[in-house]
Design a protein around this motif. Structure first.
Motif, short mmCIF file in Angstrom:
data_model
loop_
_atom_site.label_atom_id
_atom_site.label_comp_id
_atom_site.label_asym_id
_atom_site.label_seq_id
_atom_site.Cartn_x
_atom_site.Cartn_y
_atom_site.Cartn_z
N SER A 1 0.82 -1.21 0.00
CA SER A 1 0.00 0.00 0.00
C SER A 1 0.85 1.26 0.00
CB SER A 1 -0.91 0.02 1.25
OG SER A 1 -1.70 -1.12 1.34
N LYS A 2 0.24 2.32 -0.48
CA LYS A 2 0.79 3.66 -0.32
C LYS A 2 -0.15 4.41 0.63
CE LYS A 2 3.35 4.10 -4.64
NZ LYS A 2 4.64 4.13 -3.91
N VAL A 3 0.43 5.04 1.64
CA VAL A 3 -0.36 5.64 2.70
C VAL A 3 -0.04 7.12 2.82
CG1 VAL A 3 -1.03 5.48 5.12
CG2 VAL A 3 -0.26 3.44 3.91
N ARG A 4 -1.10 7.92 2.83
CA ARG A 4 -0.96 9.35 3.06
C ARG A 4 -1.75 9.73 4.31
NH1 ARG A 4 -2.01 8.81 -2.25
NH2 ARG A 4 -4.16 9.54 -2.06
N VAL A 5 -1.08 10.40 5.22
CA VAL A 5 -1.71 10.81 6.47
C VAL A 5 -1.81 12.33 6.49
CG1 VAL A 5 -1.57 10.72 8.99
CG2 VAL A 5 -0.68 8.82 7.63
N GLU A 6 -2.99 12.85 6.73
CA GLU A 6 -3.22 14.29 6.76
C GLU A 6 -3.71 14.68 8.15
OE1 GLU A 6 -5.90 15.21 3.59
OE2 GLU A 6 -4.59 14.36 2.03
N THR A 7 -2.82 15.28 8.92
CA THR A 7 -3.14 15.68 10.30
C THR A 7 -2.92 17.16 10.54
OG1 THR A 7 -0.90 15.22 11.10
CG2 THR A 7 -2.47 13.40 11.13
N THR B 1 4.54 10.60 2.19
CA THR B 1 3.84 9.40 1.76
C THR B 1 4.64 8.17 2.16
OG1 THR B 1 2.81 10.54 -0.12
CG2 THR B 1 2.92 8.14 -0.23
N LEU B 2 3.96 7.21 2.76
CA LEU B 2 4.62 6.02 3.28
C LEU B 2 4.26 4.82 2.42
CD1 LEU B 2 3.85 6.63 7.06
CD2 LEU B 2 6.03 7.02 5.90
N ASP B 3 5.22 3.94 2.23
CA ASP B 3 4.97 2.65 1.60
C ASP B 3 4.79 1.62 2.71
OD1 ASP B 3 5.25 3.40 -1.17
OD2 ASP B 3 7.39 3.61 -0.77
N ALA B 4 3.71 0.87 2.64
CA ALA B 4 3.41 -0.09 3.70
C ALA B 4 3.30 -1.49 3.11
CB ALA B 4 2.11 0.27 4.40
N THR B 5 3.82 -2.45 3.85
CA THR B 5 3.58 -3.87 3.58
C THR B 5 2.80 -4.42 4.76
OG1 THR B 5 5.62 -4.11 2.30
CG2 THR B 5 4.61 -6.12 3.16
N ILE B 6 1.62 -4.95 4.49
CA ILE B 6 0.75 -5.50 5.53
C ILE B 6 0.59 -6.99 5.24
CG2 ILE B 6 -1.49 -5.36 6.65
CD1 ILE B 6 -1.72 -2.54 5.25
N TYR B 7 0.89 -7.80 6.23
CA TYR B 7 0.78 -9.25 6.07
C TYR B 7 -0.15 -9.78 7.15
CZ TYR B 7 2.07 -14.19 5.76
OH TYR B 7 2.05 -15.55 5.63
N ILE B 8 -1.20 -10.48 6.70
CA ILE B 8 -2.22 -11.00 7.62
C ILE B 8 -2.24 -12.52 7.55
CG2 ILE B 8 -4.65 -10.98 8.26
CD1 ILE B 8 -4.92 -8.36 6.65
N GLU B 9 -2.08 -13.17 8.68
CA GLU B 9 -2.35 -14.60 8.81
C GLU B 9 -3.66 -14.73 9.58
OE1 GLU B 9 0.67 -17.16 10.31
OE2 GLU B 9 2.17 -16.48 8.88
N ASN B 10 -4.65 -15.30 8.93
CA ASN B 10 -6.00 -15.31 9.46
C ASN B 10 -6.06 -15.85 10.89
OD1 ASN B 10 -8.77 -15.02 9.50
ND2 ASN B 10 -9.16 -16.93 8.39
N ASP B 11 -6.62 -15.02 11.78
CA ASP B 11 -6.82 -15.35 13.20
C ASP B 11 -5.52 -15.45 13.99
OD1 ASP B 11 -9.60 -15.42 13.07
OD2 ASP B 11 -9.62 -17.52 12.46
N LEU C 1 -5.45 5.33 2.05
CA LEU C 1 -4.70 4.10 1.81
C LEU C 1 -4.99 3.59 0.40
CD1 LEU C 1 -2.99 1.75 3.10
CD2 LEU C 1 -5.18 0.68 3.62
N GLU C 2 -3.95 3.47 -0.42
CA GLU C 2 -4.09 2.94 -1.76
C GLU C 2 -3.41 1.57 -1.83
OE1 GLU C 2 -2.72 3.85 -6.39
OE2 GLU C 2 -2.21 5.25 -4.78
N ASN C 3 -4.22 0.53 -1.90
CA ASN C 3 -3.69 -0.83 -1.98
C ASN C 3 -3.29 -1.12 -3.42
OD1 ASN C 3 -4.20 -1.30 0.76
ND2 ASN C 3 -6.31 -1.91 0.34
N THR C 4 -2.02 -1.34 -3.64
CA THR C 4 -1.51 -1.49 -5.01
C THR C 4 -1.30 -2.94 -5.44
OG1 THR C 4 0.77 -1.25 -4.21
CG2 THR C 4 -0.37 0.76 -4.92
N LYS C 5 -1.21 -3.86 -4.46
CA LYS C 5 -0.96 -5.26 -4.80
C LYS C 5 -1.47 -6.17 -3.70
CE LYS C 5 2.75 -8.49 -6.08
NZ LYS C 5 4.22 -8.65 -6.27
N PHE C 6 -2.07 -7.30 -4.10
CA PHE C 6 -2.50 -8.34 -3.17
C PHE C 6 -1.83 -9.65 -3.55
CE2 PHE C 6 -6.01 -5.29 -3.51
CZ PHE C 6 -6.25 -5.00 -2.18
N ASP C 7 -1.30 -10.34 -2.56
CA ASP C 7 -0.62 -11.61 -2.79
C ASP C 7 -1.03 -12.58 -1.69
OD1 ASP C 7 1.87 -13.52 -2.34
OD2 ASP C 7 1.96 -12.82 -4.41
#
Length: 280
Positions: free
Chosen positions: A72-78, A84-94, A254-260
């Motif tokens: 993802s590419k993440v932009r935070v406006e406060t 702009t931040l590049d994020a890698t999010i990895y989820i293992e279910n539960d 949050l702009e999700n650019t790729k799902f794997d």
């Protein structure tokens, strides 16, 4: 402590310093349970939905998956400059949600959430936290965050408790609208708050928008999802927008650019010279 606020908000992909949620309704249903009444005449002026059971089955049943990686590419406006931040999010279910954040190709923060709690480290300040979810609820002024709700927010799934007895379901031009017919009361050790909740889904039952508004203040949390598509037989949103309204307004885009969906080895450890932020 201020350095931690953007990181924790991104780690959860939700942010609200002024919002509480409704997963602790006073009914006795389980978290995913619903009550379907024989009531085909909702009070909303929109077209009533006759087949409520099909709707609730679609929006409450979670997709089956073992793991997923989201780039993802993440932009935070406060009001303050945050690159702009590049994020890698990895989820293992539960099991776990792991995140790594980069700015200009440099790792700046890393975190991991499990059903037991949340750990995170800020490489720029060489500090870290190790907490249960109560700390994050206190930091964000909410009371609904647990591991499963975090997974659901990241996947664009319904993360607040809904049922037929306290919500009106109608059909409109966008798809389906679900609006609380009574204020949703949240009872905590400190106080009781009440919220008006609205959820919008499209014709495919994809979640488009969630709004939670405190009926006694201007505090409001809104999360929007768009550009849904199917990946590995799972529908996922490409864009997420989180808006927090209170004494001031801030938002996360949050702009999700790729799902794997392949297995990924992730690591989390805290260097010996990092200082722990004590939670008070």
């Amino acid at each position: 402590m201020k350095n931690w606020v953007p990181f924790v908000l991104l780690l959860l992909l939700l942010s609200s310093c002024k919002t509480r949620n409704v997963t602790k309704n006073t009914d006795n249903n389980s978290k995913d349970s619903i009550i379907i009444k024989n009531n085909n005449d909702p009070k909303d002026a929109n077209e009533p939905v006759r087949d409520k059971l099909t709707f609730f089955e679609h929006v409450l049943i979670q997709p089956k998956f073992e793991q997923i990686r989201i780039d993802s590419k993440v932009r935070v406006e406060t009001g303050s400059f945050i690159p702009t931040l590049d994020a890698t999010i990895y989820i293992e279910n539960d099991k776990k949600v792991w995140m790594n954040l980069r700015a200009l190709f440099i790792n700046v923060a890393r975190g991991i959430a499990t059903p037991e709690g949340v750990k995170g480290q800020d490489k720029t300040s060489k500090t870290y936290i190790d907490s249960d979810f109560e700390y994050l609820n206190h930091l964000l002024n909410v009371n609904f965050i647990d591991y499963k709700s975090l997974e659901r927010i990241l996947m664009g799934r319904t993360f607040v408790k809904i049922n037929d007895s306290q919500f009106n379901l109608t059909k409109n031009a966008q798809g389906f609208q679900l609006v609380s017919s009574v204020n949703q009361k949240i009872v905590t050790d400190e106080k009781t708050r009440e919220y008006k909740i609205s959820l919008q889904y499209d014709e495919n039952y994809d979640l488009l928008n969630v709004q939670l508004k405190d009926v006694l203040s201007t505090d409001q949390l809104e999360i929007s999802y768009s550009d849904w598509d199917q990946y590995n037989e799972i529908r996922l949103p490409k864009n997420v927008k989180i808006i927090i309204k209170g004494s001031k307004t801030s938002q996360i885009l949050l702009e999700n650019t790729k799902f794997d969906f392949s297995k990924m080895e992730v690591a989390y450890s805290v260097p010996a010279n990092y200082k722990k932020i004590e939670i008070k």
